[in-house]
Write an enzyme that holds these catalytic residues in place. Structure first.
Site, PDB file in Angstrom:
ATOM      1  N   CYS A  52       0.864  -1.172   0.000  1.00  0.00           N
ATOM      2  CA  CYS A  52       0.000   0.000   0.000  1.00  0.00           C
ATOM      3  C   CYS A  52       0.908   1.231   0.000  1.00  0.00           C
ATOM      4  O   CYS A  52       1.838   1.319   0.814  1.00  0.00           O
ATOM      5  CB  CYS A  52      -0.903   0.009   1.233  1.00  0.00           C
ATOM      6  SG  CYS A  52      -1.852   1.547   1.409  1.00  0.00           S
ATOM      7  N   ASP A  59      -0.055  -5.978   0.236  1.00  0.00           N
ATOM      8  CA  ASP A  59      -1.275  -6.310  -0.502  1.00  0.00           C
ATOM      9  C   ASP A  59      -0.976  -7.547  -1.339  1.00  0.00           C
ATOM     10  O   ASP A  59       0.122  -7.702  -1.873  1.00  0.00           O
ATOM     11  CB  ASP A  59      -1.688  -5.161  -1.433  1.00  0.00           C
ATOM     12  CG  ASP A  59      -2.242  -3.971  -0.678  1.00  0.00           C
ATOM     13  OD1 ASP A  59      -3.015  -4.182   0.268  1.00  0.00           O
ATOM     14  OD2 ASP A  59      -1.908  -2.835  -1.048  1.00  0.00           O
ATOM     15  N   VAL A  74       6.778 -13.037 -24.350  1.00  0.00           N
ATOM     16  CA  VAL A  74       7.516 -12.572 -23.181  1.00  0.00           C
ATOM     17  C   VAL A  74       8.331 -13.750 -22.646  1.00  0.00           C
ATOM     18  O   VAL A  74       7.863 -14.891 -22.610  1.00  0.00           O
ATOM     19  CB  VAL A  74       6.588 -11.978 -22.098  1.00  0.00           C
ATOM     20  CG1 VAL A  74       5.694 -13.019 -21.455  1.00  0.00           C
ATOM     21  CG2 VAL A  74       7.391 -11.247 -21.027  1.00  0.00           C
ATOM     22  N   GLU A  75       9.555 -13.481 -22.276  1.00  0.00           N
ATOM     23  CA  GLU A  75      10.410 -14.521 -21.682  1.00  0.00           C
ATOM     24  C   GLU A  75       9.975 -14.657 -20.227  1.00  0.00           C
ATOM     25  O   GLU A  75       9.926 -13.674 -19.488  1.00  0.00           O
ATOM     26  CB  GLU A  75      11.880 -14.115 -21.814  1.00  0.00           C
ATOM     27  CG  GLU A  75      12.864 -15.223 -21.497  1.00  0.00           C
ATOM     28  CD  GLU A  75      12.983 -15.485 -20.018  1.00  0.00           C
ATOM     29  OE1 GLU A  75      12.819 -16.656 -19.616  1.00  0.00           O
ATOM     30  OE2 GLU A  75      13.227 -14.524 -19.261  1.00  0.00           O
ATOM     31  N   SER A  76       9.629 -15.875 -19.805  1.00  0.00           N
ATOM     32  CA  SER A  76       8.943 -16.068 -18.526  1.00  0.00           C
ATOM     33  C   SER A  76       9.805 -15.740 -17.306  1.00  0.00           C
ATOM     34  O   SER A  76       9.270 -15.254 -16.307  1.00  0.00           O
ATOM     35  CB  SER A  76       8.387 -17.483 -18.418  1.00  0.00           C
ATOM     36  OG  SER A  76       9.403 -18.447 -18.464  1.00  0.00           O
ATOM     37  N   HIS A  93      -3.952  -0.922  -6.030  1.00  0.00           N
ATOM     38  CA  HIS A  93      -4.260  -2.123  -6.808  1.00  0.00           C
ATOM     39  C   HIS A  93      -4.475  -1.799  -8.283  1.00  0.00           C
ATOM     40  O   HIS A  93      -3.965  -2.504  -9.163  1.00  0.00           O
ATOM     41  CB  HIS A  93      -5.528  -2.798  -6.287  1.00  0.00           C
ATOM     42  CG  HIS A  93      -5.507  -3.164  -4.833  1.00  0.00           C
ATOM     43  ND1 HIS A  93      -4.360  -3.367  -4.110  1.00  0.00           N
ATOM     44  CD2 HIS A  93      -6.522  -3.373  -3.977  1.00  0.00           C
ATOM     45  CE1 HIS A  93      -4.662  -3.684  -2.863  1.00  0.00           C
ATOM     46  NE2 HIS A  93      -5.981  -3.688  -2.751  1.00  0.00           N
ATOM     47  N   GLU A  94      -5.240  -0.754  -8.536  1.00  0.00           N
ATOM     48  CA  GLU A  94      -5.557  -0.384  -9.911  1.00  0.00           C
ATOM     49  C   GLU A  94      -4.292  -0.036 -10.687  1.00  0.00           C
ATOM     50  O   GLU A  94      -4.125  -0.445 -11.844  1.00  0.00           O
ATOM     51  CB  GLU A  94      -6.524   0.808  -9.930  1.00  0.00           C
ATOM     52  CG  GLU A  94      -7.871   0.527  -9.276  1.00  0.00           C
ATOM     53  CD  GLU A  94      -7.921   0.783  -7.765  1.00  0.00           C
ATOM     54  OE1 GLU A  94      -9.043   0.813  -7.226  1.00  0.00           O
ATOM     55  OE2 GLU A  94      -6.858   0.937  -7.115  1.00  0.00           O
TER      56      GLU A  94
END
EC number: 1.7.1.13
Length: 154
Positions: A52, A59, A74-76, A93-94
């Site tokens: 937060c 969070d 994307v390379e993991s 969060h957003e």
């Protein structure tokens, strides 16, 4: 890994420390060897963590990232390190959810991408955040994210 589509990768196969922040993290991509086929790729991060920005409290979220790749994947390992870099990052969060989606879109230029952030309750309120680039492409199987809505004890 030289002389292959993977030769430019900096993190895979190397000892790599966790980035201190999302801005410091390096996301890597590789050419999509199946670029002529429309298909869905899913990454699930059930233990995503951030802070937060006001209280510093942790969070937790269950992230589901789906994308229909174009010319890039994307390379993991780089994705895992990028997501892990949020552990000490303060953002709502957003902001976390949408920032991750936008950064992946900027890197990959996918045909389509969506991200669902299923955040666990703090202060008694779960916050779920959903973002996508557009409607999914026709003819591509996009499975349900598989994350039930939060029900608590109800």
């Amino acid at each position: 890994m030289s002389d292959s589509i993977y030769s430019g990768l900096q993190q895979l196969g190397q000892a790599t420390r966790m980035p201190a922040s999302p801005d410091e993290a390096t996301l890597e991509r590789v050419p999509n060897p199946q670029a002529d086929v429309a298909y869905c790729v899913r990454f699930t991060a059930p233990e995503f963590t951030s802070l937060c920005p006001l209280t510093g409290q942790p969070d937790f979220a269950h992230l589901v990232i789906d994308y229909v790749p174009g010319g890039w994947l994307v390379e993991s390992k780089s994705l895992k390190l990028y997501l892990g870099s949020f552990r000490n990052h303060g953002a709502f969060h957003e902001d976390c959810t949408v920032s991750i989606g936008r950064r992946l879109v900027a890197l990959l230029e996918p045909a389509w991408l969506r991200i669902g952030g299923y955040w666990y309750p703090r202060g008694g309120i779960p916050i779920d955040v959903f973002w996508q680039t557009a409607a999914p492409p026709e003819g591509v199987w996009i499975p349900d994210p598989g994350v039930p809505p939060y029900r608590g004890r109800g």
